[in-house]
Design a protein around this motif. Structure first.
Motif, PDB file in Angstrom:
ATOM      1  N   THR A 428       0.982  -1.163   0.053  1.00 55.49           N
ATOM      2  CA  THR A 428      -0.109  -0.024  -0.023  1.00 55.49           C
ATOM      3  C   THR A 428       0.932   1.276   0.020  1.00 55.49           C
ATOM      4  OG1 THR A 428      -0.132   0.087   2.347  1.00 55.49           O
ATOM      5  CG2 THR A 428      -1.847  -1.077   1.338  1.00 55.49           C
ATOM      6  N   SER A 429       0.060   2.225  -0.129  1.00 57.81           N
ATOM      7  CA  SER A 429       1.087   3.495  -0.194  1.00 57.81           C
ATOM      8  C   SER A 429       1.692   3.988   1.141  1.00 57.81           C
ATOM      9  CB  SER A 429      -0.113   4.755  -0.747  1.00 57.81           C
ATOM     10  OG  SER A 429      -0.820   4.959   0.455  1.00 57.81           O
ATOM     11  N   LYS A 430       1.088   3.219   2.049  1.00 55.79           N
ATOM     12  CA  LYS A 430       1.773   3.425   3.315  1.00 55.79           C
ATOM     13  C   LYS A 430       2.910   2.511   3.911  1.00 55.79           C
ATOM     14  CE  LYS A 430      -2.754   4.998   5.451  1.00 55.79           C
ATOM     15  NZ  LYS A 430      -3.884   4.471   6.423  1.00 55.79           N
ATOM     16  N   GLY A 431       3.284   1.703   2.590  1.00 54.64           N
ATOM     17  CA  GLY A 431       4.689   0.996   2.799  1.00 54.64           C
ATOM     18  C   GLY A 431       4.451  -0.482   3.319  1.00 54.64           C
ATOM     19  N   LYS A 432       3.106  -0.949   3.628  1.00 58.43           N
ATOM     20  CA  LYS A 432       2.806  -1.945   4.155  1.00 58.43           C
ATOM     21  C   LYS A 432       2.521  -3.172   3.003  1.00 58.43           C
ATOM     22  CE  LYS A 432       2.823  -0.740   8.601  1.00 58.43           C
ATOM     23  NZ  LYS A 432       3.668  -1.222   9.516  1.00 58.43           N
ATOM     24  N   TYR A 433       2.985  -4.411   3.425  1.00 54.38           N
ATOM     25  CA  TYR A 433       2.414  -5.491   2.592  1.00 54.38           C
ATOM     26  C   TYR A 433       1.400  -6.268   2.781  1.00 54.38           C
ATOM     27  CZ  TYR A 433       7.249  -5.077   0.462  1.00 54.38           C
ATOM     28  OH  TYR A 433       8.353  -4.630  -0.206  1.00 54.38           O
ATOM     29  N   VAL A 434       0.481  -6.501   1.686  1.00 45.97           N
ATOM     30  CA  VAL A 434      -0.679  -7.190   1.818  1.00 45.97           C
ATOM     31  C   VAL A 434      -0.830  -8.280   1.094  1.00 45.97           C
ATOM     32  CG1 VAL A 434      -3.145  -7.057   1.696  1.00 45.97           C
ATOM     33  CG2 VAL A 434      -1.758  -5.180   2.651  1.00 45.97           C
ATOM     34  N   ALA A 435      -1.153  -9.556   1.707  1.00 48.65           N
ATOM     35  CA  ALA A 435      -1.492 -10.801   0.725  1.00 48.65           C
ATOM     36  C   ALA A 435      -3.106 -10.733   0.696  1.00 48.65           C
ATOM     37  CB  ALA A 435      -0.935 -12.076   1.550  1.00 48.65           C
ATOM     38  N   PRO A 436      -3.377 -10.961  -0.703  1.00 50.24           N
ATOM     39  CA  PRO A 436      -4.673 -10.661  -0.936  1.00 50.24           C
ATOM     40  C   PRO A 436      -5.507 -11.896  -0.783  1.00 50.24           C
ATOM     41  CG  PRO A 436      -3.412 -10.750  -3.043  1.00 50.24           C
ATOM     42  CD  PRO A 436      -2.521 -10.662  -1.902  1.00 50.24           C
ATOM     43  N   ALA A 437      -5.074 -13.284  -1.037  1.00 48.46           N
ATOM     44  CA  ALA A 437      -5.880 -14.311  -1.022  1.00 48.46           C
ATOM     45  C   ALA A 437      -6.577 -14.663   0.083  1.00 48.46           C
ATOM     46  CB  ALA A 437      -4.749 -15.660  -1.696  1.00 48.46           C
ATOM     47  N   PRO A 438      -5.945 -14.512   1.397  1.00 56.57           N
ATOM     48  CA  PRO A 438      -6.785 -14.931   2.671  1.00 56.57           C
ATOM     49  C   PRO A 438      -7.915 -13.980   2.753  1.00 56.57           C
ATOM     50  CG  PRO A 438      -4.250 -14.803   3.020  1.00 56.57           C
ATOM     51  CD  PRO A 438      -4.446 -14.413   1.580  1.00 56.57           C
ATOM     52  N   ILE A 439      -7.855 -12.835   2.469  1.00 56.49           N
ATOM     53  CA  ILE A 439      -8.906 -11.966   2.614  1.00 56.49           C
ATOM     54  C   ILE A 439      -9.805 -12.234   1.500  1.00 56.49           C
ATOM     55  CG2 ILE A 439      -9.473  -9.228   2.801  1.00 56.49           C
ATOM     56  CD1 ILE A 439      -6.325  -8.706   3.054  1.00 56.49           C
ATOM     57  N   GLU A 440      -9.459 -12.598   0.352  1.00 61.42           N
ATOM     58  CA  GLU A 440     -10.711 -13.026  -0.589  1.00 61.42           C
ATOM     59  C   GLU A 440     -11.378 -14.371  -0.311  1.00 61.42           C
ATOM     60  OE1 GLU A 440      -7.921 -11.390  -4.431  1.00 61.42           O
ATOM     61  OE2 GLU A 440      -7.701 -13.479  -3.698  1.00 61.42           O
ATOM     62  N   ASN A 441     -10.634 -15.175   0.558  1.00 61.77           N
ATOM     63  CA  ASN A 441     -11.226 -16.471   1.063  1.00 61.77           C
ATOM     64  C   ASN A 441     -12.326 -15.975   1.849  1.00 61.77           C
ATOM     65  OD1 ASN A 441     -10.530 -18.463  -0.512  1.00 61.77           O
ATOM     66  ND2 ASN A 441      -9.111 -19.292   1.188  1.00 61.77           N
ATOM     67  N   ARG A 442     -12.214 -15.152   2.793  1.00 60.62           N
ATOM     68  CA  ARG A 442     -12.997 -14.652   3.762  1.00 60.62           C
ATOM     69  C   ARG A 442     -14.420 -13.949   3.048  1.00 60.62           C
ATOM     70  NH1 ARG A 442     -11.213 -15.179   8.985  1.00 60.62           N
ATOM     71  NH2 ARG A 442      -8.868 -15.306   9.357  1.00 60.62           N
ATOM     72  N   LEU A 443     -14.063 -13.048   2.255  1.00 58.69           N
ATOM     73  CA  LEU A 443     -15.148 -12.163   1.523  1.00 58.69           C
ATOM     74  C   LEU A 443     -16.039 -13.272   0.765  1.00 58.69           C
ATOM     75  CD1 LEU A 443     -13.271  -9.160   0.174  1.00 58.69           C
ATOM     76  CD2 LEU A 443     -14.931  -9.261   2.230  1.00 58.69           C
ATOM     77  N   ALA A 444     -15.437 -14.403   0.093  1.00 62.83           N
ATOM     78  CA  ALA A 444     -16.226 -15.353  -0.772  1.00 62.83           C
ATOM     79  C   ALA A 444     -16.988 -16.335   0.136  1.00 62.83           C
ATOM     80  CB  ALA A 444     -15.045 -16.264  -1.348  1.00 62.83           C
ATOM     81  N   GLU A 445     -16.968 -16.190   1.476  1.00 66.51           N
ATOM     82  CA  GLU A 445     -17.982 -16.890   2.220  1.00 66.51           C
ATOM     83  C   GLU A 445     -19.353 -16.380   2.420  1.00 66.51           C
ATOM     84  OE1 GLU A 445     -16.392 -17.996   6.145  1.00 66.51           O
ATOM     85  OE2 GLU A 445     -14.690 -19.105   5.245  1.00 66.51           O
ATOM     86  N   HIS A 446     -19.460 -15.150   1.644  1.00 65.67           N
ATOM     87  CA  HIS A 446     -20.591 -14.558   1.469  1.00 65.67           C
ATOM     88  C   HIS A 446     -21.735 -15.245   0.610  1.00 65.67           C
ATOM     89  CE1 HIS A 446     -23.974 -11.434   0.489  1.00 65.67           C
ATOM     90  NE2 HIS A 446     -24.001 -10.849   2.039  1.00 65.67           N
TER      91      HIS A 446
END
Length: 555
Positions: A428-446
């Protein structure tokens, strides 16, 4: 009977000789009719085709391409290529003409089989003049240099060719979520290693049935259907089309089924289209009644006979796995890559630990490197990438381990859990790294989200792009939109509560496009193409981020 250490053609010849009249391939041919081919008939046709191929007097080990949707003659042509002493190069049946031209040229294809296709005019320009074409049964209308009937006019070869374990069997071009596909080289020994050990895990045999519908040119279907059938004697049923899929499934009543997460989700969405989610949930909770309802739902899908249900190619939302468990079906996760012949990890029956893929397959070595990358080594590891020694050296370590590109961890018993893709991690622009796959998994439970992609490279905070299911789209277009909007807001709040501060999503954006293979958003194995999604919606990211709403609807 164990088939360890025997190569694919060896095992096929044994089956052909032992029970030539036993059913092998069941192919829909339109209008509700099917053609059934026995082991003997398949062997005879492959042997005739092999004789014809030998008569071309091509150099031994020539590369022969195969462009077709799944069908009986895909497998027969593959066997014929091997019997003639050549290497098969399967192509996805929905590639663009440019991609077809690239693979045919890069692979140095000497001939190309053309089989069942939906859009031949879109592919045909990719086949350069001078490259001989051979039409398979069920091929599209068009001008071809030779027909399958021409090949069948040859007398069948009488010998049982025995290529060496070290001989190249196939070059599998990766579907490529980014960039050009790479040609993964596998030997007969590698295929045999994965097939013998993989099939013995589940105790499948001649009485079992498979449904083939995912692309056979992909390593998972190649191993789980073609190789598994040869090594266990199972019958292979083919799906005719998306429109007839449920009929095809009910005809086959498979006892073993491999699917990608999106297929398992589509089954669920289909059930919800017939019975509301809350009503089904209530019925499944009832003692005695619940089990009967679960069995009825599975029977309606054609899944009531399934003993082995596997899911791979991408992580499965935990809620989806639990939903199938409540119906009475354990969907087991598998993990592998084209480069490992699809043979790496699999969840064993009765040993499921939700959130973890499972244990390494027999004779697979696993290690996690200091950066958290999962690395594997076995007799099924690829030789390398065709004509790309640099990429090969980047992917295989000096001691022969395959760098998977996946981040993961192991529990005390050796089960694997993936925590993201090394190359998908963004900053992100704040210099922090993010792994998208685990977040996508949580959202996909909807229950109304069919596909999701988390983006955020260079943004102050990540955001989730969502495609709604068919039911969700109906609700969004009607009176239920307000309640759907509220449920998506709750989802965002719930997911953000369990994420680290720098991972929390600024908003969810419901996009109006569908993401499909045909429009380039998905690979042929239904994985999202992040680069395409980001380039398509990227120009709007900053404007969306500047808005205060938790859930946005694309105009």
């Amino acid at each position: 009977m164990s088939v360890a250490f025997r190569l694919p053609l060896q095992v096929f010849f044994e089956r052909e000789a032992r029970h030539p009249r036993q059913r092998f391939l069941v192919q829909p041919i339109g209008g509700g009719e099917v053609q059934t081919l026995t082991w003997g008939e398949a062997g005879h046709q492959a042997r005739c085709a092999a004789h014809w191929l030998r008569a071309r007097e091509l150099p031994q080990g020539s590369h022969i391409a195969l462009i077709s949707k799944n069908c009986a003659h895909w497998i027969i042509a593959d066997l014929a290529i091997w019997m003639a002493g050549h290497v098969s190069v399967p192509l996805y049946p929905n590639l663009t003409a440019d991609s077809v031209a690239h693979v045919l040229e890069h692979s140095e294809a000497a001939l190309v089989f053309i089989g069942k296709l939906d859009d031949w005019p879109a592919i045909a320009p990719g086949i350069k003049p001078g490259l001989a074409t051979i039409s398979l049964p069920l091929c599209p209308k068009g001008e071809f240099d030779f027909t399958w009937a021409d090949l069948q006019a040859s007398s069948p070869i009488q010998d049982d060719p025995a290529p060496a374990a070290t001989d190249l069997a196939t070059i599998i071009y990766t579907s490529g979520t980014t960039g050009l596909p790479k040609g993964v080289m596998h030997t007969f020994g590698g295929l045999a290693f994965a097939a013998t050990r993989g099939t013995e895990l589940f105790g499948l045999g001649e009485g079992d049935r498979l449904l083939s519908y995912l692309p056979l040119c992909h390593v998972a279907e190649r191993m789980f259907v073609e190789m598994a059938a040869v090594y266990t004697g199972q019958t292979v049923f083919f799906a005719e089309s998306l429109d007839t899929f449920l009929t095809d499934l009910q005809r086959a009543r498979p006892t073993a089924l491999f699917g990608v997460p999106r297929i398992w989700t589509k089954f669920q969405m289909g059930v919800y289209g017939k019975i509301p989610e809350k009503r089904l949930d209530l019925l499944l909770r009832l003692p005695f009644v619940g089990k009967r309802v679960g069995r009825k739902v599975l029977a309606g899908l054609g899944l009531d006979a399934v003993r082995v249900a596997l899911s791979g190619a991408a992580p499965v939302p935990e809620a989806l796995l639990r939903w199938y468990q409540r119906l009475g079906l354990d969907v087991l996760e598998v993990y592998g890559m084209t480069e490992s012949c699809g043979y790496s990890h699999v969840c064993r029956p009765g040993q499921q630990k939700i959130g973890w893929i499972g244990l390494p397959c027999p004779d697979v070595e696993v290690r996690i490197d200091p950066a958290g990358e999962v690395q594997v080594r076995s007799g099924a590891t690829m030789l390398g990438y065709f004509k790309d020694p640099q990429k090969t050296a980047e992917t295989l370590t000096e001691d022969g381990f395959l760098r998977t590109g996946d981040k993961g961890e192991q529990d005390t018993e050796g089960r694997l859990r993936l925590t993201g893709r090394l190359k998908e991690i963004f900053k992100t622009s704040k210099g922090k790294y993010v792994a998208p796959a685990p977040i996508e998994n949580r959202l996909a439970e909807h229950g109304r989200i069919e596909q999701v992609c988390v983006v955020g490279d260079g943004l102050s905070a990540p955001m989730g792009l969502c495609v709604l299911s068919a039911v969700g789209q109906q609700e969004a277009a009607g009176e239920a939109r307000q309640s759907l909007h509220a449920s998506l807001e709750r989802l965002l709040e719930e997911v953000n509560q369990v994420l680290d501060k720098h991972e929390r999503l600024r908003q969810l954006v419901v996009v109006k496009d569908s993401w499909a293979v045909e429009n380039g958003f998905l690979t042929p194995t239904l994985k999202i193409k992040r680069n395409i999604i980001e380039s398509t919606y990227g120009p709007q990211f900053q404007a969306w981020s500047a808005r205060s709403e938790a859930v946005l609807w694309q105009d």
